[in-house]
Design an enzyme around this catalytic site. Structure first.
Site, mmCIF file in Angstrom:
data_model
loop_
_atom_site.group_PDB
_atom_site.id
_atom_site.type_symbol
_atom_site.label_atom_id
_atom_site.label_comp_id
_atom_site.label_asym_id
_atom_site.label_seq_id
_atom_site.Cartn_x
_atom_site.Cartn_y
_atom_site.Cartn_z
ATOM 1 N N GLN A 115 32.829 34.229 36.542
ATOM 2 C CA GLN A 115 33.855 33.633 36.588
ATOM 3 C C GLN A 115 33.551 32.148 37.549
ATOM 4 O O GLN A 115 34.243 31.195 37.539
ATOM 5 C CB GLN A 115 35.217 34.440 37.436
ATOM 6 N N CYS A 119 39.614 36.220 37.804
ATOM 7 C CA CYS A 119 39.338 37.468 37.607
ATOM 8 C C CYS A 119 40.074 37.991 36.665
ATOM 9 O O CYS A 119 40.123 39.019 35.846
ATOM 10 C CB CYS A 119 39.247 38.210 38.940
ATOM 11 N N HIS A 150 41.663 41.644 43.671
ATOM 12 C CA HIS A 150 40.769 41.495 42.590
ATOM 13 C C HIS A 150 41.167 42.165 41.316
ATOM 14 O O HIS A 150 41.279 43.278 41.611
ATOM 15 C CB HIS A 150 39.273 41.504 43.319
#
Lengths: 71, 214
Positions: free
Chosen positions: B19, B25, B162
């Site tokens: 990323q 994410c 995340h």
């Protein structure tokens, strides 16, 4: 540039990281346990890492109420 | 349930992505699940556009963050078809949304399920086998220093920050674990993957888990 303010700051973050690794690895006794050490994020402060990479928003989901799986 | 299961062995999981310096994410997680389910349903494994989700999912904030569930809700509500990555490449920056005509080929989400499997990780294993790779959100603060092995400590639940993709599990060894694809490149962790102990909701992996239907 070596000796620059930025370089000194990165060096300090790197030293902080090695202290963290010692703490994190102190829990890892078994052979399969997670290992912690130097990687591509070691010269970032924890705040920088969080701001760059930990940006997912939490969305609450309902508890699963389907059939239980027997092991 | 099989003692171990790994969607990678069925060649339906795309390679690990990076990323870069962008909080995307959430988009990688959703697109990873869509790619895999598309391949499980018989299509060729093809990388779909993460940048399209990043630019167009207005409920989220592009590189400044987002939620996999909001992205899935947007995909379902709008019926937007994701085009191949080659047609809308990843730039690691939020950009202007490119629109494609309805006749343009692509992959659309028809529905998704989202559940909290905390305390029910066996049921989550069943969902993985039945539905395909699952999107999930975790506490990844300690992942800054992760090199490999099975995470069992230093990871809270209910403090998720995340998004990742759960692609398999293995319960044959002393420590059962989830096999998780991350989006920080192949130089991180176990060639881009991280293993998390099954049971105890380690890292909050079971807190908010989604399966997609195409």
């Amino acid at each position: 540039e070596i000796g620059s303010e930025e370089s000194d700051r990165r060096h300090r973050y790197f030293q902080d990281a090695t202290k963290r690794h010692a703490y994190l690895n102190s829990f890892s006794a078994a052979p399969q346990s997670a290992r912690y050490g130097i990687n591509q994020f070691s010269d970032l402060s924890q705040e920088e890492f969080r701001d760059l990479y930990l940006q997912a928003q939490t969305s609450r989901a309902p508890c699963f109420s389907g059939p239980k799986t027997v092991g | 349930l099989p003692a171990k299961f790994d969607w990678r062995q069925k060649a339906v999981v795309a390679p690990v992505q990076n990323q870069q310096a962008c909080g995307s994410c959430w988009a990688f997680s959703v697109v990873g699940a869509m790619q895999s389910v598309h391949a499980i349903e018989g299509s060729k494994l093809e990388q779909l556009s993460v940048q399209q989700v990043l630019d167009c999912s207005y409920k989220n904030k592009g590189c400044s963050g987002g939620s996999p569930l909001w992205a899935l809700d947007w995909l379902k509500q709008t019926g937007v078809k994701l085009v191949p990555q080659s047609e809308y490449p990843y730039k690691a920056k939020t950009g202007i949304c490119h629109f494609f005509s309805q006749s343009h080929g692509g992959v659309a989400v028809t529905n998704f399920t989202a559940h909290d499997f905390s305390g029910q990780e066996e049921a989550m294993m069943g969902q993985l086998v039945e539905r395909g790779p699952l999107t999930a959100i975790v506490d990844a603060v300690s992942w800054q220093d992760y090199l490999g092995g099975i995470i069992q400590h230093h990871c809270s639940s209910q403090w998720s920050n995340h998004a990742i993709l759960v692609v398999g599990y293995d319960t044959t060894g002393d420590i059962p674990y989830w096999i998780v694809q991350n989006s920080w490149g192949t130089t991180w962790g176990n060639e881009g993957y991280v293993y998390i102990k099954i049971g105890g909701n380690v890292c909050g992996i079971a807190d908010s888990v989604a399966a997609v239907f195409l």
